[in-house]
Scaffold this motif. Structure first.
Motif, PDB file in Angstrom:
ATOM      1  N   VAL A 272       0.851  -1.200   0.000  1.00 56.01           N
ATOM      2  CA  VAL A 272       0.000   0.000   0.000  1.00 56.01           C
ATOM      3  C   VAL A 272       0.880   1.241   0.000  1.00 56.01           C
ATOM      4  O   VAL A 272       1.801   1.371   0.818  1.00 56.01           O
ATOM      5  CB  VAL A 272      -0.937   0.009   1.222  1.00 56.01           C
ATOM      6  CG1 VAL A 272      -1.839   1.254   1.181  1.00 56.01           C
ATOM      7  CG2 VAL A 272      -1.774  -1.259   1.268  1.00 56.01           C
ATOM      8  N   THR A 273       0.599   2.142  -0.918  1.00 55.59           N
ATOM      9  CA  THR A 273       1.306   3.418  -0.988  1.00 55.59           C
ATOM     10  C   THR A 273       0.297   4.554  -0.820  1.00 55.59           C
ATOM     11  O   THR A 273      -0.924   4.350  -0.847  1.00 55.59           O
ATOM     12  CB  THR A 273       2.032   3.567  -2.336  1.00 55.59           C
ATOM     13  OG1 THR A 273       1.056   3.625  -3.386  1.00 55.59           O
ATOM     14  CG2 THR A 273       2.986   2.398  -2.582  1.00 55.59           C
ATOM     15  N   LYS A 274       0.831   5.743  -0.709  1.00 53.83           N
ATOM     16  CA  LYS A 274      -0.044   6.895  -0.557  1.00 53.83           C
ATOM     17  C   LYS A 274      -0.899   7.089  -1.799  1.00 53.83           C
ATOM     18  O   LYS A 274      -2.066   7.513  -1.715  1.00 53.83           O
ATOM     19  CB  LYS A 274       0.795   8.139  -0.284  1.00 53.83           C
ATOM     20  CG  LYS A 274      -0.021   9.373   0.069  1.00 53.83           C
ATOM     21  CD  LYS A 274       0.880  10.538   0.430  1.00 53.83           C
ATOM     22  CE  LYS A 274       0.047  11.757   0.805  1.00 53.83           C
ATOM     23  NZ  LYS A 274       0.914  12.921   1.193  1.00 53.83           N
ATOM     24  N   ASP A 275      -0.343   6.803  -2.957  1.00 52.15           N
ATOM     25  CA  ASP A 275      -1.081   6.985  -4.204  1.00 52.15           C
ATOM     26  C   ASP A 275      -2.193   5.954  -4.379  1.00 52.15           C
ATOM     27  O   ASP A 275      -3.148   6.194  -5.135  1.00 52.15           O
ATOM     28  CB  ASP A 275      -0.121   6.910  -5.404  1.00 52.15           C
ATOM     29  CG  ASP A 275       0.860   8.066  -5.418  1.00 52.15           C
ATOM     30  OD1 ASP A 275       0.533   9.115  -4.828  1.00 52.15           O
ATOM     31  OD2 ASP A 275       1.944   7.920  -6.015  1.00 52.15           O
ATOM     32  N   SER A 276      -2.081   4.815  -3.722  1.00 45.71           N
ATOM     33  CA  SER A 276      -3.069   3.751  -3.892  1.00 45.71           C
ATOM     34  C   SER A 276      -4.157   3.764  -2.824  1.00 45.71           C
ATOM     35  O   SER A 276      -5.000   2.865  -2.781  1.00 45.71           O
ATOM     36  CB  SER A 276      -2.374   2.375  -3.895  1.00 45.71           C
ATOM     37  OG  SER A 276      -1.735   2.151  -2.646  1.00 45.71           O
ATOM     38  N   THR A 277      -4.141   4.768  -1.970  1.00 44.50           N
ATOM     39  CA  THR A 277      -5.160   4.874  -0.924  1.00 44.50           C
ATOM     40  C   THR A 277      -5.878   6.213  -1.031  1.00 44.50           C
ATOM     41  O   THR A 277      -5.370   7.163  -1.637  1.00 44.50           O
ATOM     42  CB  THR A 277      -4.538   4.757   0.479  1.00 44.50           C
ATOM     43  OG1 THR A 277      -3.555   5.774   0.643  1.00 44.50           O
ATOM     44  CG2 THR A 277      -3.901   3.395   0.675  1.00 44.50           C
ATOM     45  N   ARG A 278      -7.024   6.274  -0.466  1.00 39.36           N
ATOM     46  CA  ARG A 278      -7.816   7.502  -0.461  1.00 39.36           C
ATOM     47  C   ARG A 278      -7.730   8.146   0.904  1.00 39.36           C
ATOM     48  O   ARG A 278      -7.834   7.485   1.932  1.00 39.36           O
ATOM     49  CB  ARG A 278      -9.279   7.200  -0.791  1.00 39.36           C
ATOM     50  CG  ARG A 278     -10.173   8.443  -0.863  1.00 39.36           C
ATOM     51  CD  ARG A 278     -11.616   8.060  -1.097  1.00 39.36           C
ATOM     52  NE  ARG A 278     -12.255   7.509   0.087  1.00 39.36           N
ATOM     53  CZ  ARG A 278     -12.944   8.234   0.971  1.00 39.36           C
ATOM     54  NH1 ARG A 278     -13.058   9.546   0.805  1.00 39.36           N
ATOM     55  NH2 ARG A 278     -13.504   7.662   2.009  1.00 39.36           N
ATOM     56  N   SER A 279      -7.561   9.474   0.939  1.00 38.13           N
ATOM     57  CA  SER A 279      -7.597  10.206   2.210  1.00 38.13           C
ATOM     58  C   SER A 279      -9.016  10.697   2.452  1.00 38.13           C
ATOM     59  O   SER A 279      -9.854  10.709   1.547  1.00 38.13           O
ATOM     60  CB  SER A 279      -6.619  11.388   2.177  1.00 38.13           C
ATOM     61  OG  SER A 279      -7.092  12.404   1.311  1.00 38.13           O
ATOM     62  N   SER A 280      -9.275  11.130   3.664  1.00 38.21           N
ATOM     63  CA  SER A 280     -10.625  11.576   4.024  1.00 38.21           C
ATOM     64  C   SER A 280     -11.039  12.835   3.273  1.00 38.21           C
ATOM     65  O   SER A 280     -12.241  13.090   3.108  1.00 38.21           O
ATOM     66  CB  SER A 280     -10.707  11.834   5.526  1.00 38.21           C
ATOM     67  OG  SER A 280      -9.773  12.844   5.915  1.00 38.21           O
ATOM     68  N   SER A 281     -10.084  13.633   2.807  1.00 32.89           N
ATOM     69  CA  SER A 281     -10.406  14.882   2.107  1.00 32.89           C
ATOM     70  C   SER A 281     -10.673  14.665   0.622  1.00 32.89           C
ATOM     71  O   SER A 281     -11.063  15.603  -0.080  1.00 32.89           O
ATOM     72  CB  SER A 281      -9.262  15.889   2.265  1.00 32.89           C
ATOM     73  OG  SER A 281      -8.062  15.377   1.719  1.00 32.89           O
ATOM     74  N   GLU A 282     -10.481  13.447   0.132  1.00 32.82           N
ATOM     75  CA  GLU A 282     -10.701  13.138  -1.274  1.00 32.82           C
ATOM     76  C   GLU A 282     -11.998  12.349  -1.446  1.00 32.82           C
ATOM     77  O   GLU A 282     -12.370  11.553  -0.587  1.00 32.82           O
ATOM     78  CB  GLU A 282      -9.545  12.307  -1.835  1.00 32.82           C
ATOM     79  CG  GLU A 282      -8.205  13.013  -1.792  1.00 32.82           C
ATOM     80  CD  GLU A 282      -7.063  12.095  -2.186  1.00 32.82           C
ATOM     81  OE1 GLU A 282      -5.994  12.600  -2.542  1.00 32.82           O
ATOM     82  OE2 GLU A 282      -7.266  10.858  -2.143  1.00 32.82           O
ATOM     83  N   ASP A 283     -12.647  12.601  -2.575  1.00 32.33           N
ATOM     84  CA  ASP A 283     -13.830  11.815  -2.874  1.00 32.33           C
ATOM     85  C   ASP A 283     -13.406  10.544  -3.596  1.00 32.33           C
ATOM     86  O   ASP A 283     -12.248  10.381  -3.998  1.00 32.33           O
ATOM     87  CB  ASP A 283     -14.814  12.621  -3.720  1.00 32.33           C
ATOM     88  CG  ASP A 283     -16.222  12.579  -3.151  1.00 32.33           C
ATOM     89  OD1 ASP A 283     -16.617  11.487  -2.702  1.00 32.33           O
ATOM     90  OD2 ASP A 283     -16.896  13.618  -3.127  1.00 32.33           O
TER      91      ASP A 283
END
Length: 605
Positions: A272-283
């Motif tokens: 898992v990388t930052k690019d492959s996960t969604r943050s709470s501020s993103e839809d």
């Protein structure tokens, strides 16, 4: 002649003596004597002067014979006797003028003694007392309750609320004291329901009066102590097929992943990388509106992938691997029709019309830097192990429908904590035997940290445990612990993203959960998402589930809340906080519930 003069003088004297009394009886406004009185006095004086002058003239004439003298004396005597009678005739003529005002007429006719009302005044007062009191003009702002059959039936069903409403009306309840159920002050749009100051929901009955709204729209009920108690959103809701199945469950679900050794299933691995996960501020990358409509490419991919597998394994592939979506309109096992299909979750419709959301329960655990290994077994069950950079591991076992059967935390030092375990001690649920719902938050004001801690740590003496599936699907079970509304979070229409400034307002909640987990590593909190009634049911259910996931992500990202101690669940528009349809912000909400006491799992081992 002198006798005539004396008589006239006596009359003038009497009139002079009676003048003050007559004036008092006939005085007009401003204490001015009336003209009739002055005329009487002046005429009396003139008559006296005429008699005096006539007498003097008679004395000046020469004497006549006695017979003529006696005759003249008799004529003058007769004349003098008639003159006083002429004066009252003039007074009677004055009386022919317009009568005085009633209060003055009372004084004139039979005036009483020493200022007491006379006979006419007493008679007038008696007549006035017999007259009916004038009816007060109707006040359009005053609230009244109708007398129709619908009101009578509802009052019989809700006697406590009817009593509260009647008391409010007796105390002078007005329309401008009402609040519209959908928000705002009275008058409400299109005759919508309104709430009284004490919390009774009423509605127009088609005319001027109001009546009680039905039970489903009432926000409060009468508690055992007679007080108004806010109703839980789960009260009096329709029983669903999923709730019936969960209540009847008496044996744990069997799954190959529970007993299979590690490495025996079909294994996939992901870094898992930052690019492959969604943050709470993103839809989410996938639009739910597009997923609701479905597209031919998705249908074709789903059909191709499902050629050699049943629909359950196809669902597992679609959600676990993100390989594509199921076709809208296709059927899964247990006769569930796909109503919405997206790579991250699927909404299915049951035979009774109720809907369920199916998703990847490990999505929260996929944090940047972790390594995720998933083993899939022939029966559709799976085992996923998330290994973190600190060496700790979270092991999650799911059935073919991706429901969590067991979740275990293995710390870096080898300590094992059982977080969720639905594989033992499964008991059916008799809803009628459950305790009353817990008291819910009765204020829209945000809680401080101490209030949040007290609200979330409030324990319930239930006397038994429930499975996670029972907690999620049976409203009466879930309502045994009260939810805490997360008022700091608001979502844009159709969005599940949380702005950073909003996420920071979750600080108090994040600290409370973090402290609770530090004291007891087996604590479990459920984050719930809700919507209003605008939009399609399937769309709202998926959207609410995404929003619950966003809140959980924010707690993890900003306040280091361990994601394994959180579960998320969306309920769409099923459980309205404000029991009304339409675009209502109060129903677009997220809430949190501490379900540790309901699960009753073992502590650290």
């Amino acid at each position: 002649m002198r006798r005539i003069i004396h008589n006239t003088t006596a009359i003038v004297t009497c009139l002079a003596l009676l003048a003050p009394q007559i004036a008092a009886a006939q005085d007009g406004p401003g204490d001015e004597p009336r003209e009739g009185l002055s005329a009487i006095i002046q005429q009396a004086k003139k008559a006296a002067q005429d008699d005096k002058q006539m007498a003097e003239e008679e004395d000046a004439r020469p004497a006549v014979k006695g017979q003529n003298k006696d005759k003249n004396d008799r004529k003058k005597a007769d004349k003098s006797e008639k003159k006083p009678k002429a004066k009252p005739q003039k007074a009677d003529k004055d009386d022919a003028k317009p009568k005085a005002k009633p209060d003055q007429q009372d004084k004139k006719d039979n005036a009483g003694i020493m200022g007491e009302p006379g006979k006419a005044a007493r008679e007038q007062k008696a007549a006035d007392d017999k007259k009916p009191a004038p009816k007060p003009k109707a006040d359009s702002n005053v609230l009244t309750i109708g007398k129709g059959q619908v009101q009578a039936d509802r009052a019989a069903q809700m006697p406590g609320l009817a009593k509260v409403l009647n008391q409010e009306v007796q105390d002078g309840l007005t329309r401008d004291q009402l609040t519209c159920l959908q928000g705002g002050s009275y008058p409400c749009a299109d005759g919508d329901r309104a709430i009284t100051p004490r919390g009774v929901v009423i509605e127009p009955n088609g005319g001027g009066p109001f009546r009680l709204a039905d039970t489903a729209n009432q926000m409060f009920r009468i508690g055992k102590s007679g007080d108004m108690v806010q109703r839980a959103a789960e009260e009096d809701t329709r029983e669903t097929q999923a709730a019936r199945e969960a209540a009847k469950q008496s044996q744990p679900v069997s799954a190959a992943a529970l007993n299979a050794s590690e490495g025996s299933g079909k294994m996939t691995e992901q870094k898992v990388t930052k690019d492959s996960t969604r943050s709470s501020s993103e839809d989410f990358a996938t639009s739910l509106r597009d997923a609701l409509a479905g597209d031919d490419a998705a249908r074709n991919r789903s059909r191709d992938d499902a050629k050699d597998d049943d629909s359950s394994s196809d669902l597992t592939k679609a959600l676990l691997l993100g390989a594509g979506a199921l076709a809208v309109g296709s059927f899964l096992n247990n006769n569930r029709q796909v109503a919405l299909s997206a790579p991250d979750r699927v909404v299915v419709t049951r035979d009774d019309g109720s809907q369920e959301v199916i998703k990847d329960e490990v999505a929260l655990l996929r944090q940047p830097g972790s390594n995720v290994t998933t083993e899939n077994f022939d029966d559709g069950s799976s085992r996923t192990v998330v290994t973190r950079e600190d060496g700790s591991r979270v092991v999650t076992i799911r059935d073919a429908d991706l429901r969590v059967l067991r979740r275990t935390l293995v710390s870096a030092d080898g300590t094992t904590t059982q977080l969720i375990d639905d594989t033992t001690d499964v008991q059916p649920v008799d809803v009628s035997q459950l305790p009353a719902p817990a008291e819910v938050q009765n204020s829209d004001a945000p809680m401080n940290e101490d209030e949040l801690r007290a609200a979330l740590r409030r324990e319930s003496d239930i006397g038994r445990r429930f499975t996670l599936s029972q907690i999620r699907n049976i409203p009466e079970v879930r309502s045994l612990v009260a939810p805490v509304n997360i008022d700091a979070i608001t979502f844009d229409s159709g969005s599940a993203a949380i702005r950073p400034d909003q996420a920071k307002q979750l600080q108090a909640l994040g600290r409370v959960i973090q402290d609770s987990v530090a004291e007891n590593p087996s604590e479990i909190f459920m984050i719930e998402g809700h919507t209003d009634t605008v939009g399609a049911d399937a769309f709202n259910l998926a959207l609410s589930d995404r929003r619950a996931e966003s809140v959980a992500l924010a707690l993890t990202e900003y306040f280091d809340v361990p994601p394994e101690n959180l579960v998320t669940q969306g309920y769409g528009e099923q459980f309205l906080r404000i029991r009304a349809e339409g675009d209502i912000r109060g129903n677009r909400r997220a809430s949190v519930r501490r379900i540790t006491e309901l699960l009753r799992t073992a502590g650290a081992q």
